[in-house]
Design an enzyme around this catalytic site. Structure first.
Site, short mmCIF file in Angstrom:
data_model
loop_
_atom_site.label_atom_id
_atom_site.label_comp_id
_atom_site.label_asym_id
_atom_site.label_seq_id
_atom_site.Cartn_x
_atom_site.Cartn_y
_atom_site.Cartn_z
CE LYS A 1 35.89 -64.64 -148.02
NZ LYS A 1 34.60 -65.33 -148.16
CG ASP B 1 34.46 -61.48 -145.31
OD1 ASP B 1 34.08 -61.98 -144.24
OD2 ASP B 1 34.10 -61.88 -146.43
#
Ligand code: C5P
Length: 290
Positions: free
Chosen positions: A10, A135
Site C-alpha cells: 500500500k 495496518d
C-alpha cells in the site's frame, strides 16, 4: 493441499497524525491505497507446528516474523493440532513504509482459514489482525480506505476516479526507516504531531472528482517531518519528481519509500529514466499501474 497467494502492499496518500495516545500509539487519520506489487506466499498443510522459510535471509523465520505470528495465533485460536509449511518470497522492500509485512500477515490469516476449512468467522480473523498490527486490518479488505484510530478502523472507499489510468512510480533509497523511530521522533515536531482532523476527508472528496491536479496540494504525511529532517535526500527526490512531471509525490507511511503519481505508465517510465540519470542506478524503483 497447497495454496499460492499474492501479498500486496500500500501507499498512504494522506497520513495525518492527531496526537499521542495514553497507550503509546498515535491517533491518526490516513487514506490508504492498495498497490499491485506483491510478495508471494505458499502454504501447505502437514507436519507439526509452523515451518517458515523466506527468500530474504535478513528476515527472522521464528515468532519475530509477522507471518509466523499470524499462523501461530490462527492455530492457537482454533485449537487445531495440525501444522503448516509456509514459504515467503519477498519482492517488496523492507522497512519501506509500504506495509509489506502487514500485508503478509493479513494474507497468512486469510490463507490459513482457507487451508483449515474456514475454521474461524471473519470477525475473529479481523480481531486477530488488529492485535498483530495497526495496518493489518486494511489488507484483509485491500480496497482504498480511510483509516482512523491507530490505523485499524477501516472505512472502505470505491476506487478513486482521480487515479484511474494513472501509474505509481515507487522509489526506495536503499535504506529503511524504523516505524517506532519515526513515531518517537515526531515529538520534536509539535505541529506534525498534533495535526488538525479533517485533512483525510478533504483528500478523499478531491480524489472523488477526476481532477487529480486539484488534489495535488492536499497530499500530506506528518511522518515526513522527522524522516526528511534526518534524510534530506528524500526531500530532493520529491522536488525532482514534481519538477519533472509527477502529478504528486510523497513519502509513504513511515518511509523510506517515496511515491510519485504519474499520468500513465509511459510517463512513469520516462520519469524513472530521468531520476536514475540524476540520482544513480542504486535506488530500487518500480512502476505499478493503478
Ligand atoms: O501497529 P504496529 O505494530 O504496526 O506499530 C509499530 C509501531 O509504530 C508501534 O510500536 C508504535 O511505536 C508506532 N505506531 C504508533 N501509532 C500508530 C501506529 C504505530 O505510535 N498509530
Amino acid at each position: 493441499m497447497r495454496l499460492e497467494k499474492k501479498s500486496p502492499c500500500k501507499v498512504n496518500l494522506m497520513l495525518n497524525i492527531l496526537g499521542k495516545r495514553t497507550d503509546g500509539f498515535h491517533k491518526l487519520e490516513t487514506v490508504m491505497q492498495p498497490v499491485n506489487l506483491y510478495d508471494e506466499l505458499t502454504f501447505e498443510r502437514g507436519g507439526n507446528g509452523i515451518k517458515l522459510s523466506c527468500s530474504e535471509k535478513s528476515l527472522p523465520v521464528d515468532s519475530k516474523n509477522l507471518v509466523f505470528r499470524a499462523a501461530e495465533k490462527f492455530l492457537q485460536t482454533t485449537t487445531i493440532s495440525g501444522g503448516v509449511k509456509i514459504h515467503l518470497e519477498k519482492k517488496i522492500p523492507l522497512a519501506a513504509g509500504l506495509g509489506g509485512g502487514s500485508g503478509n500477515a493479513a494474507t497468512t490469516l486469510l490463507a490459513m482459514n482457507e487451508l483449515f476449512d474456514s475454521a474461524l468467522p471473519s470477525k475473529t480473523i479481523a480481531t486477530i489482525a488488529e492485535s498483530l498490527g495497526s495496518d493489518i486490518p486494511f489488507f484483509l479488505q485491500n480496497k482504498p480506505a480511510l483509516a482512523t484510530g491507530r490505523g485499524e478502523k477501516i472505512q472502505p472507499i470505491e476506487n478513486f476516479p482521480a487515479l484511474i489510468g494513472k501509474a505509481f512510480l515507487l522509489i526506495h533509497p536503499g535504506f529503511g526507516i524504523s516505524t517506532p523511530w519515526a513515531y518517537q521522533n515526531l515529538a520534536r515536531f509539535p505541529e506534525a504531531l498534533n495535526g488538525k482532523a479533517g485533512r483525510a476527508k478533504e483528500l478523499v472528496e478531491k480524489l472523488r472528482t477526476k481532477n487529480l491536479a486539484g488534489a495535488a496540494g492536499t497530499f500530506y504525511n506528518s511522518l515526513e517531518a522527522p524522516a526528511l529532517d534526518k534524510f534530506p535526500i528524500l526531500a530532493l527526490f520529491q522536488n525532482f519528481l514534481r519538477e519533472n512531471g509527477a502529478l504528486a509525490a510523497l513519502m509513504s507511511g513511515s518511509g523510506s519509500t517515496t511515491f510519485a503519481i504519474c499520468e500513465n505508465v509511459s510517463s512513469a517510465e520516462s520519469l524513472v529514466e530521468k531520476f536514475k540519470s540524476k540520482f544513480g542506478e542504486n535506488c530500487w524503483a518500480a512502476i505499478v499501474p493503478i
